[in-house]
Scaffold this active site. Structure first.
Site, short mmCIF file in Angstrom:
data_model
loop_
_atom_site.label_atom_id
_atom_site.label_comp_id
_atom_site.label_asym_id
_atom_site.label_seq_id
_atom_site.Cartn_x
_atom_site.Cartn_y
_atom_site.Cartn_z
CE1 TYR A 141 -3.68 2.86 1.10
CE2 TYR A 141 -2.46 3.14 2.70
CZ TYR A 141 -3.17 3.28 1.88
OH TYR A 141 -4.35 4.56 2.05
CG ASP A 236 5.54 3.59 0.51
OD1 ASP A 236 6.02 3.85 1.59
OD2 ASP A 236 4.57 3.64 0.35
CE LYS A 269 1.82 4.18 8.40
NZ LYS A 269 0.51 4.24 8.62
N1 PMP Z 1 3.24 4.11 2.30
C1 PMP Z 1 2.90 2.96 3.48
C2 PMP Z 1 4.06 2.08 2.93
C3 PMP Z 1 1.86 3.46 4.39
O1 PMP Z 1 2.07 2.43 5.32
C4 PMP Z 1 1.10 3.93 4.42
C5 PMP Z 1 0.17 3.80 5.58
N2 PMP Z 1 -0.21 3.17 6.27
C6 PMP Z 1 1.12 4.95 3.34
C7 PMP Z 1 1.71 5.42 2.62
C8 PMP Z 1 -0.08 6.33 2.90
O2 PMP Z 1 0.03 7.22 4.42
P1 PMP Z 1 -0.67 8.22 4.83
O3 PMP Z 1 -1.65 7.75 5.60
O4 PMP Z 1 0.34 8.91 6.20
O5 PMP Z 1 -1.70 9.31 3.86
#
Ligand code: PMP
Length: 428
Positions: A141, A236, A269
């Site tokens: 994701y 990511d 995060k």
């Molecule tokens: N990339 C990864 C690997 C994530 O785990 C997340 C959120 N859990 C996101 C992108 C998206 O981040 P946000 O919820 O701050 O938009």
């Protein structure tokens, strides 16, 4: 008010009663807990019940809740004003603190969410290469930008389909979705589409299908194929960054694959310590393609917000202390080993894995390697376990496809209490 009453009231005015879907407990059933306060490793709900928190706001709260140094930094920042829409020194300080630990990057742009960071990195990769096709992996994701809300097509290396209503087929027609850890699928995708691929975006340890590591041969081949085809490799690390190690998962990759580095990296995060903060970065030549210097547009009213930068800086300062990650990793390993042992004693088969302060466990005989494997693990048992643990004051992620997080505020007795609850839950 009780959790039930709060949820009923919320559902009248907020879709599903939540502002992010997984909070609604749909996967496991039941009423989400309405949290009034956190302290160290604990959350307290509206009914005054205490939980040992293994979600940590889905990753940011690596120091636990209400860490004194973080609160002091935030309080001090608030006294100077909330947002200026003009540069501040703290933005540079935070970026310097990030760069110190991530040698693959020379420049970073700050944004406010992981979604925004991944979406912007994607646009930059397309702008830099003049290509449209992106490769992503099933079960990873990257936030909810249209082009990334895609599920696999029927073949090995076929273009995907939208996973959300409201995303036109035409927007995802350039997104190839491949199986995670499948080297043959990589080979085929690059053989067929290599000249059109702008980038491959990957979670180096996937945390959105519980906890699945990319294998070393998979990562090595992905790096080689991107380089050979002029495509960018985008890591990511929204979840893994400053969570599995100070330098993120890429530091671990570089340990197994000499000279390894991604071209672009996405963070979120932990770098915000619980405030809205995310970032993407890479080498200077690539990053200077961004506005105002270059042709790739990207912007944000609250980007680099002064309170969020203060919170992120204070958090990074704490986790950069010598020995911090060794201690966090040891505690997390003890938790996972203890869970597996508790399961064994109860005659239940469980496997698990962890890195730094991130972990996963499955009711299965082997660690899953991809999304299909994760979905084949025992969901019913997971859901029963989740509720049994919640009832005993242990707050695990309310879905089997989410990773868990341990903070440095979790003490040995918190782990012991969790394992005692696990033994009871699995024996019942
Ligand atoms: N990339 C990864 C690997 C994530 O785990 C997340 C959120 N859990 C996101 C992108 C998206 O981040 P946000 O919820 O701050 O938009």
């Amino acid at each position: 008010m009780t959790n039930d009453e709060l949820f009923d009231r919320a559902r009248r005015v907020i879709p599903g009663g939540v502002n992010s879907p997984v909070r609604a407990f749909r996967a496991v059933g039941g009423t989400p807990r309405f949290i009034v306060r956190g302290d160290g490793p604990y959350l307290f709900d509206a009914e005054g019940k205490r939980y040992i928190d293994y979600i940590g706001s889905w990753g940011p709260m690596i120091l636990g809740h209400r860490h004194p140094a973080v609160l002091a930094a935030v309080h001090a920042a608030i006294d100077d004003g909330l947002s200026f829409g003009a540069p501040t020194e703290r933005e540079t300080l935070l970026v310097e603190a990030i760069l110190e630990h991530v040698p693959s990057m020379e420049q970073v742009r700050l944004v406010s969410s992981g979604t925004e960071a991944a979406m912007s990195a994607l646009r930059l990769a397309r702008g830099a290469t003049g290509r449209n096709v992106i490769v992503k992996f099933e079960g990873c994701y990257h936030g909810h930008a249209d082009a990334l809300l895609v599920k696999a097509g029927s073949g090995l290396a076929t273009f995907g389909h939208p996973t959300s209503a409201g995303v036109p087929e035409s927007v995802v027609q350039h997104t190839l979705v491949l199986e995670y850890n499948n080297v043959a699928a990589l080979e085929e995708a690059f053989a067929r589409h290599g000249e059109s691929i702008a980038c491959a975006m990957v979670e180096p340890i996937a945390g959105n299908m519980n906890f699945v590591r990319a294998s070393v041969p998979f990562m090595q081949r992905l790096r080689e194929l991107c380089s050979a085809n002029g495509a960018l490799l985008v890591f990511d690390e929204v979840m893994t960054g400053f969570r599995v190690a100070l330098g993120g998962a890429q530091a671990l990759c570089a340990r197994s694959i000499p000279g390894f580095a991604p071209d672009l990296s996405v963070f979120g995060k932990v770098i915000g310590g619980g405030m809205p903060m995310a970032a993407f970065g890479g080498k200077r030549a690539l990053m200077e393609l961004l506005a105002p210097l270059g042709p790739v547009y990207q912007a944000g009213t609250l980007s680099g917000n002064p309170i969020a930068t203060a919170c992120g800086l204070a958090t990074l300062r704490e986790i950069a202390r010598p020995g911090y990650f060794d201690a966090l990793a040891a505690r997390t390993r003890a938790l996972v080993a203890g869970l597996i042992e508790a399961a064994q004693r109860a005659g239940v088969t469980m496997v698990g894995d962890s890195e730094g302060g991130m972990f996963g466990f499955f009711f299965a005989t082997e660690l899953p390697q991809n999304y299909g494997d994760v979905m084949a693990t025992d969901k019913e048992r997971f859901n029963r376990f989740f509720h049994a643990m919640l009832g005993r004051g242990v707050y695990l992620a309310p879905a089997l496809y989410e990773a868990g997080f341990v903070s440095s505020a979790h003490r040995e007795d918190d782990i012991a209490a969790t394992l005692a609850a696990a033994h009871e839950s699995l024996s019942g």
